[in-house]
Design a protein around this motif. Structure first.
Motif, short mmCIF file in Angstrom:
data_model
loop_
_atom_site.label_atom_id
_atom_site.label_comp_id
_atom_site.label_asym_id
_atom_site.label_seq_id
_atom_site.Cartn_x
_atom_site.Cartn_y
_atom_site.Cartn_z
N GLY A 150 0.81 -1.21 0.00
CA GLY A 150 0.00 0.00 0.00
C GLY A 150 0.85 1.26 0.00
N GLU A 151 1.95 1.21 0.73
CA GLU A 151 2.84 2.36 0.79
C GLU A 151 3.52 2.58 -0.56
OE1 GLU A 151 6.25 4.03 3.88
OE2 GLU A 151 5.92 1.88 3.69
N ARG A 152 3.86 1.51 -1.24
CA ARG A 152 4.46 1.64 -2.56
C ARG A 152 3.49 2.27 -3.54
NH1 ARG A 152 6.80 -4.51 -3.06
NH2 ARG A 152 8.08 -4.48 -1.18
N LEU A 153 2.24 1.87 -3.47
CA LEU A 153 1.23 2.43 -4.38
C LEU A 153 1.05 3.92 -4.12
CD1 LEU A 153 -1.46 -0.42 -4.36
CD2 LEU A 153 0.16 0.15 -6.19
N LEU A 154 1.03 4.31 -2.84
CA LEU A 154 0.90 5.71 -2.50
C LEU A 154 2.09 6.52 -3.01
CD1 LEU A 154 -0.41 8.09 -1.00
CD2 LEU A 154 0.78 7.34 1.07
N LEU A 155 3.29 6.01 -2.78
CA LEU A 155 4.49 6.72 -3.23
C LEU A 155 4.52 6.83 -4.74
CD1 LEU A 155 7.16 8.07 -2.64
CD2 LEU A 155 8.25 5.82 -2.56
N ALA A 200 1.99 6.88 -6.77
CA ALA A 200 0.97 7.85 -7.17
C ALA A 200 1.46 9.28 -6.95
CB ALA A 200 -0.31 7.60 -6.39
N LEU A 201 2.13 9.52 -5.83
CA LEU A 201 2.62 10.86 -5.54
C LEU A 201 3.73 11.27 -6.50
CD1 LEU A 201 2.73 10.72 -1.63
CD2 LEU A 201 1.14 12.02 -3.05
N THR A 241 0.01 18.01 -3.71
CA THR A 241 0.78 16.77 -3.87
C THR A 241 2.14 16.89 -3.20
OG1 THR A 241 -0.33 16.29 -5.97
CG2 THR A 241 1.76 15.16 -5.54
N VAL A 299 1.77 16.66 0.60
CA VAL A 299 1.52 15.28 1.04
C VAL A 299 2.80 14.46 0.96
CG1 VAL A 299 0.28 13.15 0.50
CG2 VAL A 299 -0.92 15.33 0.43
N TRP A 342 4.67 12.75 4.07
CA TRP A 342 4.88 11.30 4.08
C TRP A 342 6.35 10.98 4.32
CZ3 TRP A 342 7.92 8.16 0.98
CH2 TRP A 342 7.69 6.79 1.10
#
Length: 242
Positions: free
Chosen positions: A65-70, A72-73, A95, A98, A102
């Protein structure tokens, strides 16, 4: 690479992640083709994206999940071209906020200082003294990514203003990649130059590190030293892989 739950230390071939829970994870850095390492601009982009390998590889230090967030950012700025001009600026600023929040959550700022101190201890051959808190190498580092970020901002602004081609859909993407590539070339020149004048390019980043690092506790420095020792051990055990 400092994280809220530990410190990642990487050489050109190996990385190690020492976590605050006492665990230690290790892995190998990606090896780009030798020919690509000689191509200006391309070699800088390869090196830049390879630095993210400990986060994105299967056995890396970040959860899915953290990889997906990173991801995306990191990709969000490239998608701003599809938004109206009035919306692109607030979305871009949001962006960035955030992403910074993070990156520097939890104890990251303190572990960032510990990361720098541990690397300096290795370079100054004061590992044991630093582990025992008898030495305190600097928490500021000339090779920190903060210094790179301080360089890439003015390069990006300048490159955007001097872009010679008509503005097209691909222009923001091209400007971003070329700015990163040019900054990496400048970064390498500054890092390897023996002249003091070249070090002037590092002053903004070193000043910015007063915000992105904090004085680490002794146990946080020991955590970073554990990761350094793991990488050094693998470098010594597998010298023939260089």
């Amino acid at each position: 690479m400092a994280r809220p739950e530990g410190v990642v230390i990487a050489s050109e071939r190996f990385w190690a992640f020492a976590a605050r829970d006492g665990s230690l994870r290790e892995g190998e850095m990606p090896a780009p083709p030798r020919a690509a390492r000689r191509v200006p601009l391309l070699r800088g982009l390869i090196r830049l994206f390879s630095a993210l390998a400990p986060l994105f590889r299967g056995a890396g230090v970040a959860r899915r999940g953290e990889r997906l967030l990173l991801a995306a950012l990191l990709l969000a700025p490239l998608l701003l071209v599809f938004l109206p001009q009035s919306a692109s600026l607030p979305v871009g600023v949001g962006t960035a906020v955030v992403l910074v929040a993070w990156m520097f959550r939890g104890r990251t700022l303190f572990l960032h200082g510990a990361e720098h101190r541990a690397i300096a201890a290795a370079e100054e051959r004061r590992l044991v003294a630093t582990w025992n808190a008898k030495a305190r190498p600097s928490r500021f580092a000339p090779r920190c990514g903060t210094n790179f970020a301080a360089l890439v901002v003015p390069v990006s602004v300048l490159f955007d203003r001097l872009w010679p081609l008509p503005v097209a859909l691909y222009t923001p993407f091209a400007v971003t990649l070329l700015s990163l590539a040019l900054t990496m070339e400048l970064w390498q020149i500054v890092q390897t130059s023996p002249t003091r004048a070249a070090r002037l390019f590092l002053l903004p980043g070193l000043a910015l590190q007063r915000l992105t690092t904090r004085e680490p506790a002794p146990e946080e420095t020991q955590l970073a030293l554990t990761a350094v020792a793991a990488v050094l051990r693998r470098e010594l055990v597998y010298p023939d892989l260089a």
